[in-house]
Design an enzyme around this catalytic site. Structure first.
Site, short mmCIF file in Angstrom:
data_model
loop_
_atom_site.label_atom_id
_atom_site.label_comp_id
_atom_site.label_asym_id
_atom_site.label_seq_id
_atom_site.Cartn_x
_atom_site.Cartn_y
_atom_site.Cartn_z
CG HIS A 144 -1.97 -1.02 1.24
ND1 HIS A 144 -2.83 -1.21 0.18
CD2 HIS A 144 -2.29 -1.95 2.17
CE1 HIS A 144 -3.65 -2.23 0.49
NE2 HIS A 144 -3.34 -2.69 1.68
CG ASP A 184 -2.64 -8.22 0.83
OD1 ASP A 184 -1.94 -8.43 1.83
OD2 ASP A 184 -3.70 -7.55 0.88
CG HIS A 186 -6.34 -5.25 1.77
ND1 HIS A 186 -5.76 -6.09 2.71
CD2 HIS A 186 -7.49 -4.81 2.32
CE1 HIS A 186 -6.54 -6.16 3.78
NE2 HIS A 186 -7.60 -5.40 3.57
CG ASP A 277 -4.69 -9.90 3.43
OD1 ASP A 277 -4.44 -10.42 2.31
OD2 ASP A 277 -4.41 -8.72 3.68
C1 X5A Z 1 -1.04 -5.04 3.99
C2 X5A Z 1 -2.49 -5.08 4.34
C3 X5A Z 1 -4.42 -3.89 5.07
C4 X5A Z 1 -4.81 -2.55 5.54
C5 X5A Z 1 -6.24 -2.56 6.00
C6 X5A Z 1 -6.61 -1.26 6.62
N1 X5A Z 1 -3.03 -3.94 4.70
N2 X5A Z 1 -7.92 -1.32 7.16
O1 X5A Z 1 -3.10 -6.13 4.32
ZN ZN Z 2 -3.95 -7.03 2.76
#
Ligand code: X5A
Ligand code: ZN
Length: 691
Positions: A144, A184, A186, A277
């Site tokens: 991110h 991931d 996200h 995740d």
């Molecule tokens: C690296 C990662 C997730 C951030 C989530 C914020 N970040 N709510 O999995």
């Molecule tokens: Zn993530």
């Protein structure tokens, strides 16, 4: 399990782990999903299976500033370097709280430098051929992190730093094309931005998107983000529409998008942004990829780049599940395990996404320019999962039965989904803030990305459940709700906001979750036909329900009373108008909005959009009339096919009863639009004119 044949040498697999990366913790010891135990648990699991003994264990190394500088600004590097020093002790927490999902402590700088440096070390060893592959068990994660921004638990973008290192600092290693696979859950927004115009890096990210409502919310993870300039076609997003994606969905994407493209691209090395995740039981991801699924995904990548793979930990927040997944991947890299087939079914929505992505990219990757046998694929696929419905304690109708009925909000009409999603407007000068539709928002209302930042603060430290997030987001977006029927009478409309009922109504409203009054009220006349049908409604008993013909016609005039409300409130009104807000007498809370920013964009484009999620309601079509003060004017009416059925007489077109007429007239008179006589004539004219 099959040991590698005796005649083929064991692959050399590197492992990196360093306890110093555990010193990045929350300052006051509050619980946080991105915790030191994550990498400790993985390391322990690998040790318990004797994996380190069968691998080459590498030392973690701090990255040099000059290598960070190819992806991060001077400013950002200095910030991360200094944040752990003594002089920041008093300011650190305040600074972190201004960032999006970031905590900082005395150990943060060192951990960040080690994470990025370790990925460089791993990548160099693999690029040189000293090792076949490496697993870098690092934190903080990286994908991110943007060039000048720490966010989403990420400080430096570890994978991007290493990719740039190979391309720019070590040309002699012969790495000219890098495939980054980001699995991931996200979207890897940081990595995407860093290589958006660069064809030397093919960035592929598969992630939950939920139509822009999943972290990091906004439009960056949409499949229309394909890269720019020389990088066009080298950025690939697979945006899942909802939770519960499983092995089968990921394998389908591998087989029908990633693998064919990778064959064509022929990378020299693969860097995997390996968050876990999306793994089963992860508290943030809500998906259910199994260790077996991950090993299959990894095994399918090993046919490329002579097996040169660097697997870099990103997210993953269920210690057990992620440890088992990393272990399974280690065994694949060691070629101790050959992986069989999978056992879940692919979602229908996943096929839809795959189809849309293939369509978007086929101009760049001719191998995708073949029709998938979608009909037969979809026959054996799963329907979308039901939304989680939250029941409210503020229910105005008592009932002890649980709310069981669910509405699938992500499934609007098929033909709409298969059209490419249009882009939300990105304001380049404002660091890519998302602006809803083609409107410039009011100064005091926030941009979507600011709003999502706020939502993030609300939920920091909590399991993100999507529920608070969409309401917070849409509560910052304003629209005009245009009423043309009984809602023109303000006290009646306010029932949809505040709850309750007024004279003439036979059933009360539950109201919107946000009970604040409309910010403004204005009137307008539009060229649409007002009509009446459906003689009986839940709200009015006998009535004569008002609709607008979705088609414009120059010979028609309809009065509109417009209320400036939030998009969150509009969603609540939409549900109440369609009587979909309760089931068994329980008020239902939406897990996701019917009309989010993305769908709003559709409506703006098409002017009228039937929402499949509302198909059983009378007001299932949303109309985008025009704009006022740069805000969209929205209303809801029946479907175009209902208008046809009114015309043919299949549905009863029915004039307003006395009580219903009274409400309409009250609205027009109290709103100072017409005299009583004129108002009666206006309604009668609409009711008696031939359809
Ligand atoms: C690296 C990662 C997730 C951030 C989530 C914020 N970040 N709510 O999995
Ligand atoms: Zn993530």
């Amino acid at each position: 399990m099959a040991a590698s044949p005796d005649d083929s040498p064991r692959p050399r697999v590197g492992l990196i782990y360093d306890e110093r990366m555990c010193r990045h913790t929350t300052p006051d010891g509050e619980a946080h999903p991105e915790c030191p135990e994550r990498i400790r648990a993985i390391w322990k699991k690998l040790q318990s299976e004797g994996i380190p003994q069968r691998c080459v264990v590498l030392n973690a190394k701090k990255v040099e500033d000059k290598y960070l500088a190819s992806v991060h600004t001077r400013n950002h590097i200095e910030f991360i370097k200094n944040i752990s020093s003594k002089e920041f002790d008093s300011r650190r927490q305040r600074i972190a709280s201004k960032l999006d999902s970031i905590y900082l402590n005395v150990g943060s700088s060192e951990a960040a430098y080690l994470a990025a440096g370790s990925v460089i070390e791993a990548s160099e060893k693999v690029a040189k051929g000293d090792l076949n592959s490496v697993i870098a068990i690092v934190r903080p994660p990286g994908h991110h992190a943007e060039s000048n921004e720490a966010m989403g638990f990420c400080l430096f973008n570890n994978v991007a730093v290493a990719a740039n290192y190979l391309l720019n600092e070590k040309p002699e290693l012969g790495i000219k094309k890098i495939l980054i696979v980001d699995w991931d859950v996200h979207h890897g927004n940081g990595t995407q931005k860093m290589f958006y115009k660069d064809p030397r890096v093919l960035f592929f990210s598969v992630h939950r998107f939920d139509f822009g409502c999943f972290y990091p919310s906004g439009d960056d993870g949409a499949y229309c983000m394909i890269g720019e300039g020389p990088g066009a076609g080298y950025n690939i997003n697979i945006p899942w529409e909802h939770d519960q994606c499983s092995d089968a969905d990921y394998i389908a994407v591998w087989d029908h998008v990633l693998i064919p493209i990778a064959k064509e691209y022929n990378p020299d090395i693969i860097l995997v942004s390996a968050g876990f995740d999306a793994a089963i039981d992860d508290p943030l991801g809500g998906c259910c990829v199994t260790p077996h699924g991950y090993s299959l995904l990894l095994q399918k990548l090993m046919q490329f780049a002579q097996g040169k793979i660097v697997m870099v930990l990103e997210g993953g927040y269920n210690l057990k599940s992620m440890s088992n997944s990393v272990l399974a991947c280690a065994k694949v890299l060691l070629q101790e395990e050959s992986v069989g087939s999978i056992h879940t079914a692919t979602f229908k929505s996943a096929w839809r996404v795959i189809e849309a992505v293939r369509h978007e990219l086929k101009g760049y990757w001719p191998v995708l320019d073949v029709e998938l046998p979608l009909n037969s694929l979809i026959t054996n696929s799963r329907p979308c999962p039901p939304e989680v419905i939250y029941s409210s304690s503020e229910s105005d109708v008592e009932n002890d039965e649980g709310a069981t009925h669910t509405i699938n909000f992500s499934e609007f009409a098929e033909h709409d989904v298969l059209l490419p999603l249009s882009k939300l407007k990105i304001d380049e000068d404002n660091h890519g803030k998302v602006i809803a539709s083609d409107q410039v928002q009011e100064e005091e209302s926030l941009s979507a990305s600011e709003a999502s930042h706020e939502a993030e603060l609300v939920t920091s430290n909590e399991i993100v459940d999507g529920y608070i997030t969409w309401r917070s987001l849409l509560s910052k977006v304003e629209v005009w709700y245009a009423s043309y029927g009984s809602n023109m009478w303000m006290p009646r409309f306010l029932c949809y906001i505040e709850g309750g009922k007024v004279e003439g109504m036979s059933a009360p409203c539950c109201g919107s979750q946000d009970k604040s009054s409309p910010k403004d009220v204005i009137w307008k006349i539009v060229p649409h036909r007002l009509l009446f049908g459906r003689s009986h409604s839940r709200t009015w008993g006998a009535g004569g329900v008002a609709f607008l013909d979705p088609e414009r016609s120059t010979s028609d005039r309809a009065y509109l009373c417009m209320y400036r409300i939030t998009l969150e409130q509009f969603n609540d009104v939409l549900l109440q108008e369609n009587s979909l807000h309760q089931e068994n007498g329980m008020i239902k809370q939406m897990a996701s909005p019917v009309l989010d920013l993305h769908i709003l964009e559709y409506v703006a484009k098409n002017k009228s959009l039937p929402l499949k999620t509302l198909k059983d309601g009378w007001y299932s079509t949303v109309l985008y009339l025009e704009t006022e003060d740069d805000l969209p004017i929205l209303t809801m009416t029946c479907s175009a096919s209902d208008v046809e059925r009114f015309k043919s007489g299949e549905l009863p077109a029915s004039a307003p009863t006395k009580d219903y007429m009274k409400t309409l007239v009250n609205g027009l008179v109290e709103g100072k639009q017409l005299t009583m006589e004129e108002a009666v004539a206006y309604v009668n004219d609409a009711a008696t004119r031939k359809l």
